[in-house]
Design a protein around this motif. Structure first.
Motif, PDB file in Angstrom:
ATOM      1  N   LEU A  69      22.282  37.068  38.264  1.00 48.44           N
ATOM      2  CA  LEU A  69      22.848  36.683  39.558  1.00 48.44           C
ATOM      3  C   LEU A  69      22.010  37.117  40.746  1.00 48.44           C
ATOM      4  CD1 LEU A  69      26.607  37.516  38.842  1.00 48.44           C
ATOM      5  CD2 LEU A  69      25.467  35.294  38.680  1.00 48.44           C
ATOM      6  N   GLY A  70      20.803  37.604  40.498  1.00 44.49           N
ATOM      7  CA  GLY A  70      19.926  37.975  41.600  1.00 44.49           C
ATOM      8  C   GLY A  70      20.236  39.318  42.221  1.00 44.49           C
ATOM      9  N   LEU A  71      20.928  40.180  41.489  1.00 48.65           N
ATOM     10  CA  LEU A  71      21.237  41.505  42.019  1.00 48.65           C
ATOM     11  C   LEU A  71      19.978  42.358  42.041  1.00 48.65           C
ATOM     12  CD1 LEU A  71      24.616  42.164  40.189  1.00 48.65           C
ATOM     13  CD2 LEU A  71      24.213  41.058  42.392  1.00 48.65           C
ATOM     14  N   GLN A  72      19.851  43.199  43.055  1.00 48.57           N
ATOM     15  CA  GLN A  72      18.658  44.018  43.198  1.00 48.57           C
ATOM     16  C   GLN A  72      18.794  45.291  42.382  1.00 48.57           C
ATOM     17  OE1 GLN A  72      17.410  44.619  47.221  1.00 48.57           O
ATOM     18  NE2 GLN A  72      17.350  42.447  47.691  1.00 48.57           N
ATOM     19  N   PRO A  73      17.842  45.541  41.470  1.00 50.42           N
ATOM     20  CA  PRO A  73      17.901  46.755  40.657  1.00 50.42           C
ATOM     21  C   PRO A  73      17.937  48.003  41.530  1.00 50.42           C
ATOM     22  CG  PRO A  73      16.250  45.221  39.811  1.00 50.42           C
ATOM     23  CD  PRO A  73      16.700  44.676  41.130  1.00 50.42           C
ATOM     24  N   GLY A  74      18.751  48.957  41.119  1.00 47.82           N
ATOM     25  CA  GLY A  74      18.852  50.193  41.872  1.00 47.82           C
ATOM     26  C   GLY A  74      19.906  50.181  42.953  1.00 47.82           C
ATOM     27  N   PHE A  75      20.510  49.011  43.207  1.00 48.39           N
ATOM     28  CA  PHE A  75      21.562  48.913  44.210  1.00 48.39           C
ATOM     29  C   PHE A  75      22.885  48.593  43.517  1.00 48.39           C
ATOM     30  CE2 PHE A  75      17.816  48.409  46.726  1.00 48.39           C
ATOM     31  CZ  PHE A  75      18.135  48.911  47.984  1.00 48.39           C
ATOM     32  N   PRO A  76      24.003  49.034  44.096  1.00 47.28           N
ATOM     33  CA  PRO A  76      25.301  48.733  43.491  1.00 47.28           C
ATOM     34  C   PRO A  76      25.531  47.227  43.410  1.00 47.28           C
ATOM     35  CG  PRO A  76      25.510  50.404  45.218  1.00 47.28           C
ATOM     36  CD  PRO A  76      24.120  49.840  45.329  1.00 47.28           C
ATOM     37  N   PRO A  77      26.285  46.771  42.412  1.00 40.41           N
ATOM     38  CA  PRO A  77      26.614  45.336  42.330  1.00 40.41           C
ATOM     39  C   PRO A  77      27.303  44.861  43.601  1.00 40.41           C
ATOM     40  CG  PRO A  77      27.258  46.476  40.323  1.00 40.41           C
ATOM     41  CD  PRO A  77      26.881  47.538  41.312  1.00 40.41           C
ATOM     42  N   SER A  78      27.055  43.624  43.961  1.00 43.70           N
ATOM     43  CA  SER A  78      27.625  43.081  45.190  1.00 43.70           C
ATOM     44  C   SER A  78      28.371  41.772  44.966  1.00 43.70           C
ATOM     45  CB  SER A  78      26.510  42.853  46.224  1.00 43.70           C
ATOM     46  OG  SER A  78      25.465  42.051  45.671  1.00 43.70           O
ATOM     47  N   ILE A  79      28.446  41.317  43.728  1.00 50.84           N
ATOM     48  CA  ILE A  79      29.096  40.043  43.419  1.00 50.84           C
ATOM     49  C   ILE A  79      30.108  40.247  42.307  1.00 50.84           C
ATOM     50  CG2 ILE A  79      28.749  37.730  42.470  1.00 50.84           C
ATOM     51  CD1 ILE A  79      26.053  37.633  43.796  1.00 50.84           C
ATOM     52  N   SER A  80      31.288  39.698  42.505  1.00 53.08           N
ATOM     53  CA  SER A  80      32.302  39.620  41.461  1.00 53.08           C
ATOM     54  C   SER A  80      32.922  38.229  41.534  1.00 53.08           C
ATOM     55  CB  SER A  80      33.362  40.711  41.647  1.00 53.08           C
ATOM     56  OG  SER A  80      34.075  40.518  42.856  1.00 53.08           O
ATOM     57  N   PRO A  81      33.642  37.789  40.503  1.00 54.15           N
ATOM     58  CA  PRO A  81      34.210  36.435  40.545  1.00 54.15           C
ATOM     59  C   PRO A  81      35.201  36.251  41.685  1.00 54.15           C
ATOM     60  CG  PRO A  81      34.184  37.273  38.298  1.00 54.15           C
ATOM     61  CD  PRO A  81      33.835  38.427  39.188  1.00 54.15           C
ATOM     62  N   GLN A  82      35.133  35.097  42.347  1.00 56.48           N
ATOM     63  CA  GLN A  82      36.151  34.730  43.336  1.00 56.48           C
ATOM     64  C   GLN A  82      37.368  34.102  42.657  1.00 56.48           C
ATOM     65  OE1 GLN A  82      32.712  34.813  44.699  1.00 56.48           O
ATOM     66  NE2 GLN A  82      33.907  36.604  45.278  1.00 56.48           N
ATOM     67  N   LEU A  83      37.145  33.458  41.528  1.00 58.77           N
ATOM     68  CA  LEU A  83      38.228  32.883  40.733  1.00 58.77           C
ATOM     69  C   LEU A  83      37.992  33.209  39.266  1.00 58.77           C
ATOM     70  CD1 LEU A  83      38.661  29.289  42.256  1.00 58.77           C
ATOM     71  CD2 LEU A  83      40.334  31.148  42.344  1.00 58.77           C
ATOM     72  N   LEU A  84      39.074  33.417  38.543  1.00 53.26           N
ATOM     73  CA  LEU A  84      38.989  33.705  37.118  1.00 53.26           C
ATOM     74  C   LEU A  84      40.262  33.203  36.460  1.00 53.26           C
ATOM     75  CD1 LEU A  84      37.233  35.281  34.983  1.00 53.26           C
ATOM     76  CD2 LEU A  84      38.736  37.235  35.413  1.00 53.26           C
ATOM     77  N   TRP A  85      40.100  32.408  35.397  1.00 48.96           N
ATOM     78  CA  TRP A  85      41.280  31.958  34.660  1.00 48.96           C
ATOM     79  C   TRP A  85      40.905  31.695  33.203  1.00 48.96           C
ATOM     80  CZ3 TRP A  85      38.808  28.457  38.033  1.00 48.96           C
ATOM     81  CH2 TRP A  85      38.310  27.286  37.456  1.00 48.96           C
ATOM     82  N   PRO A  86      41.884  31.773  32.295  1.00 47.32           N
ATOM     83  CA  PRO A  86      41.638  31.495  30.878  1.00 47.32           C
ATOM     84  C   PRO A  86      41.841  30.020  30.570  1.00 47.32           C
ATOM     85  CG  PRO A  86      43.850  32.337  31.147  1.00 47.32           C
ATOM     86  CD  PRO A  86      43.249  32.288  32.525  1.00 47.32           C
ATOM     87  N   ALA A  87      41.317  29.608  29.427  1.00 49.06           N
ATOM     88  CA  ALA A  87      41.414  28.198  29.036  1.00 49.06           C
ATOM     89  C   ALA A  87      42.855  27.742  28.927  1.00 49.06           C
ATOM     90  CB  ALA A  87      40.675  27.974  27.717  1.00 49.06           C
ATOM     91  N   ASP A  88      43.787  28.636  28.581  1.00 52.34           N
ATOM     92  CA  ASP A  88      45.184  28.218  28.450  1.00 52.34           C
ATOM     93  C   ASP A  88      45.933  28.228  29.783  1.00 52.34           C
ATOM     94  OD1 ASP A  88      45.676  30.886  28.962  1.00 52.34           O
ATOM     95  OD2 ASP A  88      46.693  31.301  27.063  1.00 52.34           O
ATOM     96  N   ARG A  89      45.218  28.582  30.880  1.00 53.60           N
ATOM     97  CA  ARG A  89      45.756  28.505  32.251  1.00 53.60           C
ATOM     98  C   ARG A  89      46.976  29.391  32.472  1.00 53.60           C
ATOM     99  NH1 ARG A  89      45.616  21.866  32.921  1.00 53.60           N
ATOM    100  NH2 ARG A  89      43.440  21.585  32.250  1.00 53.60           N
ATOM    101  N   SER A  90      47.068  30.475  31.734  1.00 52.84           N
ATOM    102  CA  SER A  90      48.260  31.327  31.824  1.00 52.84           C
ATOM    103  C   SER A  90      48.263  32.212  33.069  1.00 52.84           C
ATOM    104  CB  SER A  90      48.386  32.186  30.564  1.00 52.84           C
ATOM    105  OG  SER A  90      47.195  32.928  30.349  1.00 52.84           O
ATOM    106  N   TRP A  91      47.105  32.490  33.636  1.00 48.98           N
ATOM    107  CA  TRP A  91      47.025  33.336  34.827  1.00 48.98           C
ATOM    108  C   TRP A  91      45.773  32.987  35.626  1.00 48.98           C
ATOM    109  CZ3 TRP A  91      42.409  35.578  34.077  1.00 48.98           C
ATOM    110  CH2 TRP A  91      42.041  36.006  32.807  1.00 48.98           C
ATOM    111  N   VAL A  92      45.721  33.489  36.835  1.00 52.61           N
ATOM    112  CA  VAL A  92      44.554  33.336  37.712  1.00 52.61           C
ATOM    113  C   VAL A  92      44.331  34.657  38.439  1.00 52.61           C
ATOM    114  CG1 VAL A  92      43.680  32.245  39.825  1.00 52.61           C
ATOM    115  CG2 VAL A  92      44.748  30.843  38.052  1.00 52.61           C
ATOM    116  N   VAL A  93      43.077  35.038  38.590  1.00 54.46           N
ATOM    117  CA  VAL A  93      42.684  36.169  39.430  1.00 54.46           C
ATOM    118  C   VAL A  93      41.810  35.606  40.536  1.00 54.46           C
ATOM    119  CG1 VAL A  93      41.461  38.375  39.551  1.00 54.46           C
ATOM    120  CG2 VAL A  93      42.770  37.775  37.490  1.00 54.46           C
TER     121      VAL A  93
END
Length: 301
Positions: free
Chosen positions: A221-245
């Motif tokens: 994802l183009g994160l710079q080594p040595g720096f804390p992560p800066s990207i996480s998912p904006q949307l997340l869901w399972p194939a059975d569509r039971s929940w969304v984050v």
């Protein structure tokens, strides 16, 4: 995390988008229950007895505070629709007499260790924990190679400039190497899930992958080594569509939408500062009707 080229798998959620600034507007409507997880706040304790030539103080301790800690120290009220702009100055944060200071929350980023903790509840709440879809906003600079690290270098002006330039070039090289070419192309040209006001790149992932907080380091994802992560998912869901984050990029909280049992588990987890909300709840900056606005602040400032 594998790039997906068929974004039609998100059509079902697009059909359930709620109103702007509302919980259902970022996580979809029609779920049994919803929880709002507040993103923790970086805090530092400084030595007020020592002041350097720039007026700063040496840092003695670094920590991560909950919103409840910040509110409690100021006599403010925690509630499901609390907004950070009522608990802290959005430019300067808050300084306390004992040397503790806290700054700003992280908008659009859900700490990966907390996401890992959340997967402990997400996995048993779906029949397809190994088949998740993650949507990441294509506007993050890291995805197009335009993200930059800033370096503060002491020394002579020329030496500091040369050092910063060298470090910057090395960081840019490392970033280019850590960004998968196909992800860069997808960020710039699609295909995208056309979420209202947000173009998303979709990836195939799993609860097992996200349960390891270091997953982003090798995701390309183009994160710079040595720096804390800066990207996480904006949307997340399972194939059975039971929940969304959902972690809307302009919000400093993450929404979990799903069955009652999942939301109850999230609310009971002491690692997560969570409150129950509903799909129509207003999470705009003006949504906190309990705590008074801070002096000199308005939504348009």
């Amino acid at each position: 995390m594998q790039l997906m080229t068929d974004v039609s798998c998100g059509d079902w959620l697009l059909e359930r988008v709620g109103g702007w600034g509302r919980v259902g507007g970022v996580a979809g409507t029609g779920f049994e229950a919803y929880a709002r997880i507040l993103h923790p706040v970086p805090a530092t304790r400084v030595d007020l007895s020592i002041t350097d030539e720039w007026g700063g103080h040496p840092v003695l301790e670094e920590s991560r505070w909950t919103w409840s800690q910040a509110a409690g120290r100021q006599g403010l009220t925690m509630h499901p629709l609390v907004q950070w702009n009522r608990l802290a100055d959005l430019d300067y944060g808050v300084d306390f007499a004992d040397g503790w200071q806290f700054g700003q929350t992280r908008e659009g980023y859900f700490d990966l260790d907390l996401l890992a903790a959340l997967t402990e509840h997400l996995a048993p709440a779906t029949t397809t924990p190994e088949h998740l879809v993650a949507g990441i906003w294509n506007g993050w600079g890291e995805l197009t190679g335009s993200g930059r690290a800033l370096y503060a270098i002491e020394g002579s002006r020329l030496w500091a400039w040369l050092t910063r330039r060298r470090l910057q070039r090395e960081a840019e090289r490392q970033q280019r190497e850590s960004l998968r070419p196909e992800i860069r192309l997808a960020a710039e040209h699609g295909p995208h899930l056309e979420w209202p006001g947000r173009e998303m790149i979709l990836f195939a992932t799993s609860c097992d992958e996200l349960s390891d907080p270091s997953w982003a380091e090798g995701a390309g994802l183009g994160l710079q080594p040595g720096f804390p992560p800066s990207i996480s998912p904006q949307l997340l869901w399972p194939a059975d569509r039971s929940w969304v984050v959902a972690s809307e990029i302009d919000w400093d909280s993450t929404i979990v939408a799903g069955p009652r049992s999942l939301i109850d588990a999230v609310l009971a987890d002491e690692r997560l500062e969570a409150f129950e909300v509903d799909a129509d709840a207003d999470l705009s900056w003006e949504g906190d009707l309990v705590n008074p606005p801070r002096a000199g602040w308005s939504a348009g400032s």
